[in-house]
Design an enzyme around this catalytic site. Structure first.
Site, PDB file in Angstrom:
ATOM      1  N   ASP A  20       0.864  -1.171   0.000  1.00  0.00           N
ATOM      2  CA  ASP A  20       0.000   0.000   0.000  1.00  0.00           C
ATOM      3  C   ASP A  20       0.905   1.227   0.000  1.00  0.00           C
ATOM      4  OD1 ASP A  20      -2.418   1.671   0.669  1.00  0.00           O
ATOM      5  OD2 ASP A  20      -1.253   1.938   2.513  1.00  0.00           O
ATOM      6  N   ALA A  21       0.397   2.348  -0.520  1.00  0.00           N
ATOM      7  CA  ALA A  21       1.233   3.548  -0.618  1.00  0.00           C
ATOM      8  C   ALA A  21       1.095   4.454   0.598  1.00  0.00           C
ATOM      9  CB  ALA A  21       0.893   4.318  -1.893  1.00  0.00           C
ATOM     10  N   TYR A  22      -0.119   4.954   0.838  1.00  0.00           N
ATOM     11  CA  TYR A  22      -0.324   6.021   1.824  1.00  0.00           C
ATOM     12  C   TYR A  22      -0.418   5.471   3.237  1.00  0.00           C
ATOM     13  CZ  TYR A  22      -1.068   8.750  -2.351  1.00  0.00           C
ATOM     14  OH  TYR A  22      -0.897   9.353  -3.564  1.00  0.00           O
ATOM     15  N   ARG A  51      -7.053  12.692   7.241  1.00  0.00           N
ATOM     16  CA  ARG A  51      -6.875  11.287   6.859  1.00  0.00           C
ATOM     17  C   ARG A  51      -8.149  10.474   7.092  1.00  0.00           C
ATOM     18  NH1 ARG A  51      -4.808   7.532   3.532  1.00  0.00           N
ATOM     19  NH2 ARG A  51      -4.076   5.666   4.609  1.00  0.00           N
ATOM     20  N   SER A 127      -2.660   0.871  -4.729  1.00  0.00           N
ATOM     21  CA  SER A 127      -3.099   2.037  -3.975  1.00  0.00           C
ATOM     22  C   SER A 127      -4.431   2.565  -4.452  1.00  0.00           C
ATOM     23  CB  SER A 127      -2.044   3.146  -4.117  1.00  0.00           C
ATOM     24  OG  SER A 127      -2.457   4.338  -3.483  1.00  0.00           O
ATOM     25  N   ASN A 128      -5.126   3.231  -3.524  1.00  0.00           N
ATOM     26  CA  ASN A 128      -6.309   4.000  -3.885  1.00  0.00           C
ATOM     27  C   ASN A 128      -5.953   5.272  -4.644  1.00  0.00           C
ATOM     28  OD1 ASN A 128      -8.217   2.296  -2.708  1.00  0.00           O
ATOM     29  ND2 ASN A 128      -8.194   3.366  -0.742  1.00  0.00           N
TER      30      ASN A 128
END
Length: 229
Positions: A20-22, A51, A127-128
């Site tokens: 995942d990125a964030y 967030r 990622s989203n």
């Protein structure tokens, strides 16, 4: 052995490590920290709410079948925060959005990705975030040479934890779920990935209590360093 007691064993032989990125590779709170002085005493509460709302909007949109891309939702969430904290100058909006496109990566990320690649594993992101957001973040962090594939749910118009989001990996990489190790700092993301069949490492940087007991991670690690030690 319960999940908190499990340790990752080096040489597990995964064909791909997907991140995942964030919150996992990139520190989502670094955008606000860059403008901490201007935001004042409420900067952490502001960042936490930004967030929280950003994620909430992805779930609501997915369930309602009303997709809106992650860049737009990030801005929508920021607008909500500015409304909730009227003492904060709305003129900071452009600076905060710019900073979010160029988040800091966590300190261990380059070394961990380098070591995993040295094992012969493929390194990918799921990622989203939109492709443009991810391109900016990767470039700002200087880790583009360490990542083989970047997958965005924007191609599907639905967010994680929809099974179709995780199926992007098996479809595009041509791998079975048990050949993929999935890493995320988001416990809800780990739950979705585990339900899909991946081996999952929850990167629990904040020491949060566990949840989703029936969808337990295969390991709980305080940082990504645990993948290579």
């Amino acid at each position: 052995m319960s999940a908190p007691e499990r340790e990752h064993t080096e040489g597990a032989g995964f064909a791909a490590y997907v991140f995942d990125a964030y919150g996992t590779l990139f520190d989502v709170h670094s955008a606000v920290r860059r403008h901490q002085q201007a935001l004042g005493a409420h900067h952490q509460a502001f960042s936490d709410l930004w967030r929280t709302k950003q994620l909430e909007y992805t779930w609501v949109r997915s369930l309602a079948g009303q997709y809106r891309d992650f860049a737009a939702l990030t801005e929508d969430a920021l607008d909500h925060c500015l409304a909730r904290f009227p003492q904060i100058d709305r003129g900071l909006k452009a600076d905060l959005l710019h900073a979010y496109r160029r988040l800091d990566c966590f300190a261990e990320v380059p070394e961990v990705l380098t070591r995993l690649r040295a094992r012969g594993a493929r390194i990918a992101i799921l990622s989203n975030g939109t492709p443009a957001m991810l391109e900016d973040a990767i470039a700002a962090a200087g880790i583009g040479s360490l990542i083989d594939d970047v997958f965005s749910v924007d191609a599907l118009k639905i967010y994680k934890t929809a099974p179709a989001a995780y199926a992007l990996l098996t479809d595009r990489l041509g791998l079975a779920p048990d050949e993929i190790a999935f890493q995320s700092s988001n416990r809800w993301d780990i739950a979705g990935a585990k339900a899909f069949g991946f081996t999952c490492h929850w990167i629990n940087r904040s020491g949060a209590p566990d949840e989703y007991a029936d969808l337990a991670p295969d390991a709980i690690l305080p940082t990504l360093k645990g993948l290579t030690t």
